[in-house]
Design a protein around this motif. Sequence first.
Motif, mmCIF file in Angstrom:
data_model
loop_
_atom_site.group_PDB
_atom_site.id
_atom_site.type_symbol
_atom_site.label_atom_id
_atom_site.label_comp_id
_atom_site.label_asym_id
_atom_site.label_seq_id
_atom_site.Cartn_x
_atom_site.Cartn_y
_atom_site.Cartn_z
ATOM 1 N N UNK A 33 -8.314 -6.299 -14.234
ATOM 2 C CA UNK A 33 -9.469 -5.753 -13.512
ATOM 3 C C UNK A 33 -10.765 -6.353 -14.041
ATOM 4 N N UNK A 34 -11.693 -6.639 -13.128
ATOM 5 C CA UNK A 34 -12.955 -7.261 -13.533
ATOM 6 C C UNK A 34 -14.085 -6.747 -12.657
ATOM 7 N N UNK A 35 -15.279 -6.672 -13.211
ATOM 8 C CA UNK A 35 -16.457 -6.289 -12.436
ATOM 9 C C UNK A 35 -16.816 -7.424 -11.493
ATOM 10 N N UNK A 36 -17.175 -7.081 -10.286
ATOM 11 C CA UNK A 36 -17.595 -8.093 -9.318
ATOM 12 C C UNK A 36 -16.438 -8.773 -8.608
ATOM 13 N N UNK A 37 -15.197 -8.418 -8.932
ATOM 14 C CA UNK A 37 -14.051 -9.008 -8.253
ATOM 15 C C UNK A 37 -13.928 -8.459 -6.843
ATOM 16 N N UNK A 38 -13.182 -9.171 -6.006
ATOM 17 C CA UNK A 38 -13.057 -8.765 -4.619
ATOM 18 C C UNK A 38 -11.682 -9.127 -4.090
ATOM 19 N N UNK A 39 -11.027 -8.198 -3.410
ATOM 20 C CA UNK A 39 -9.775 -8.488 -2.713
ATOM 21 C C UNK A 39 -10.145 -8.843 -1.282
ATOM 22 N N UNK A 40 -9.783 -10.059 -0.846
ATOM 23 C CA UNK A 40 -10.196 -10.554 0.463
ATOM 24 C C UNK A 40 -9.279 -10.118 1.592
ATOM 25 N N UNK A 41 -8.017 -9.861 1.296
ATOM 26 C CA UNK A 41 -7.057 -9.482 2.328
ATOM 27 C C UNK A 41 -5.955 -8.647 1.713
ATOM 28 N N UNK A 42 -5.220 -7.950 2.569
ATOM 29 C CA UNK A 42 -4.124 -7.112 2.125
ATOM 30 C C UNK A 42 -2.900 -7.438 2.953
ATOM 31 N N UNK A 43 -1.808 -7.826 2.303
ATOM 32 C CA UNK A 43 -0.539 -8.129 2.969
ATOM 33 C C UNK A 43 0.288 -6.850 2.972
ATOM 34 N N UNK A 44 0.747 -6.425 4.150
ATOM 35 C CA UNK A 44 1.441 -5.152 4.256
ATOM 36 C C UNK A 44 2.947 -5.329 4.379
ATOM 37 N N UNK A 45 3.417 -6.156 5.302
ATOM 38 C CA UNK A 45 4.850 -6.338 5.478
ATOM 39 C C UNK A 45 5.142 -7.587 6.294
ATOM 40 N N UNK A 46 6.392 -8.004 6.256
ATOM 41 C CA UNK A 46 6.875 -9.099 7.074
ATOM 42 C C UNK A 46 7.716 -8.523 8.198
ATOM 43 N N UNK A 47 7.471 -8.980 9.411
ATOM 44 C CA UNK A 47 8.263 -8.531 10.545
ATOM 45 C C UNK A 47 9.449 -9.468 10.697
ATOM 46 N N UNK A 48 10.659 -8.942 10.509
ATOM 47 C CA UNK A 48 11.859 -9.760 10.662
ATOM 48 C C UNK A 48 12.131 -10.064 12.123
ATOM 49 N N UNK A 49 11.943 -9.076 12.960
ATOM 50 C CA UNK A 49 12.175 -9.266 14.397
ATOM 51 C C UNK A 49 10.936 -8.822 15.133
ATOM 52 N N UNK A 50 10.367 -9.721 15.922
ATOM 53 C CA UNK A 50 9.150 -9.393 16.645
ATOM 54 C C UNK A 50 9.291 -9.896 18.064
ATOM 55 N N UNK A 51 8.960 -9.068 19.036
ATOM 56 C CA UNK A 51 8.993 -9.449 20.438
ATOM 57 C C UNK A 51 7.691 -9.070 21.090
ATOM 58 N N UNK A 52 7.133 -9.950 21.898
ATOM 59 C CA UNK A 52 5.907 -9.664 22.612
ATOM 60 C C UNK A 52 6.212 -8.684 23.739
ATOM 61 N N UNK A 53 5.414 -7.639 23.858
ATOM 62 C CA UNK A 53 5.643 -6.603 24.887
ATOM 63 C C UNK A 53 5.228 -7.077 26.260
#
Length: 53
Positions: A33-53
Amino acid sequence: MTLKKLVRKKNPETGKMEYTLHPINPAFGDIEPMDGGKISALYVETLDRWEKA
């Protein structure tokens, strides 16, 4: 930019649980941990199967 996991570990000096950014690539070290640090993005999960609706 590197992909890291947010992990909790016990600080050996204080005995308290702290958060650390642990890199997926073992060639890089942990980021404490550090002062002034920043998390730019958050990875939540990988979709194994994805279909466009």
